[in-house]
Design an enzyme around this catalytic site. Structure first.
Site, PDB file in Angstrom:
ATOM      1  CG  HIS A   1      30.012  90.692  39.171  1.00 18.86           C
ATOM      2  ND1 HIS A   1      28.854  89.958  39.122  1.00 18.86           N
ATOM      3  CD2 HIS A   1      30.623  90.520  37.971  1.00 18.86           C
ATOM      4  CE1 HIS A   1      28.754  89.374  37.930  1.00 18.86           C
ATOM      5  NE2 HIS A   1      29.815  89.691  37.228  1.00 18.86           N
TER       6      HIS A   1
ATOM      7  CE  LYS B   1      27.943  93.583  37.119  1.00 17.49           C
ATOM      8  NZ  LYS B   1      28.381  94.217  35.858  1.00 17.49           N
TER       9      LYS B   1
END
Length: 254
Positions: free
Chosen positions: A142, A146
């Protein structure tokens, strides 16, 4: 009757997409909760209780830190709650389950239709590929902002595999291996989390045996697929009895 949809965290990255998808679905944007006024002029409510009172259903993609308080407020409101926040603790999830005894709660690690089809396949593969012969590993990547790892979708994959094998993920999960770990446990489900750039979300489930590897991959290129699915879930929730639902139920695969 047109559904009135409220959005918790309306000014966030997901919140802005949800505004567009609510309008595209022909629903009414009742407003949201946020720290500042929205550029589009949507009504801003002081808290989740006020937002729920003005809405038929609330979509929530906020921080896991608010989950327990929001669960109590939504249960008291009597309105359906669509929850997509990740990184929930066991205590947070217990609060979500308690709320689902009073209201319909659609809680999903990912609202993308494609991801949920992958989760269904993951469960089938877990059942078909025995743990003593096929090692299950999940790799996810990600964007660098995050804050939780492994991702909620990766955990969802692991739970699907564990369910297929008739075990609880908490009993077999191995995450963040480092140093002299010793040999891999038979039946373990391993996780590796990568972070960098602006990757929306990539997840690969690998089953590795002594004779073959099988990989199941989903790549998200646009967060809009999550918003589209959440609005679909919100509209579906109207009139449903109190219960904890998943996106699988919304897609008719529950």
């Amino acid at each position: 009757m047109t559904t009135r949809i409220g959005i918790a965290g309306i000014t966030g990255r997901m919140g802005r997409l949800l505004v567009e998808e609510v309008q595209a679905a022909g629903a009414i944007l009742s407003g949201g909760c946020a720290r500042s006024a929205t550029p589009g002029g949507a009504p801003i409510f002081p808290d989740i209780t006020a937002l729920a009172a003005a809405s038929d259903v609330v979509i929530d993609f906020t921080n896991a830190a608010t989950a327990q308080a929001t669960a109590a407020a939504m249960a008291a409101s009597g309105k359906p709650w669509v929850l997509g926040s990740s990184g929930l603790s066991a205590a947070d999830e217990a609060a979500v389950e308690a709320a689902a005894r009073a209201i319909p709660v659609i809680y999903a690690s990912n609202f993308s239709a494609g991801v949920n089809l992958v989760l269904a396949l993951a469960r089938q593969m877990g059942a078909a590929l025995p743990a003593d012969a096929y090692d299950a590993e999940i790799v996810e990547m990600h964007h660098r902002q995050k804050v939780d790892a492994p991702s909620g979708t990766a955990i969802g994959m692991g739970r699907a595999v564990a369910a297929g094998r008739g075990v609880r993920l908490e009993e077999v999960m191995e995450s963040g291996r480092d140093g002299h770990t010793g040999p891999r446990r038979t039946g373990a489900i391993g996780f590796a989390a990568l972070r960098g750039g602006q990757v929306v979300g990539e997840h690969t489930l690998i089953f590795a045996s002594g004779t073959e590897h099988i990989a199941l991959t989903h790549r998200a290129f646009d967060r809009r697929s999550f918003a589209t699915g959440a609005v679909r879930a919100a509209q579906w929730s109207i009139g449903k009895p109190a219960r904890l639902y998943s996106m699988m139920d919304v897609l008719g695969m529950g």
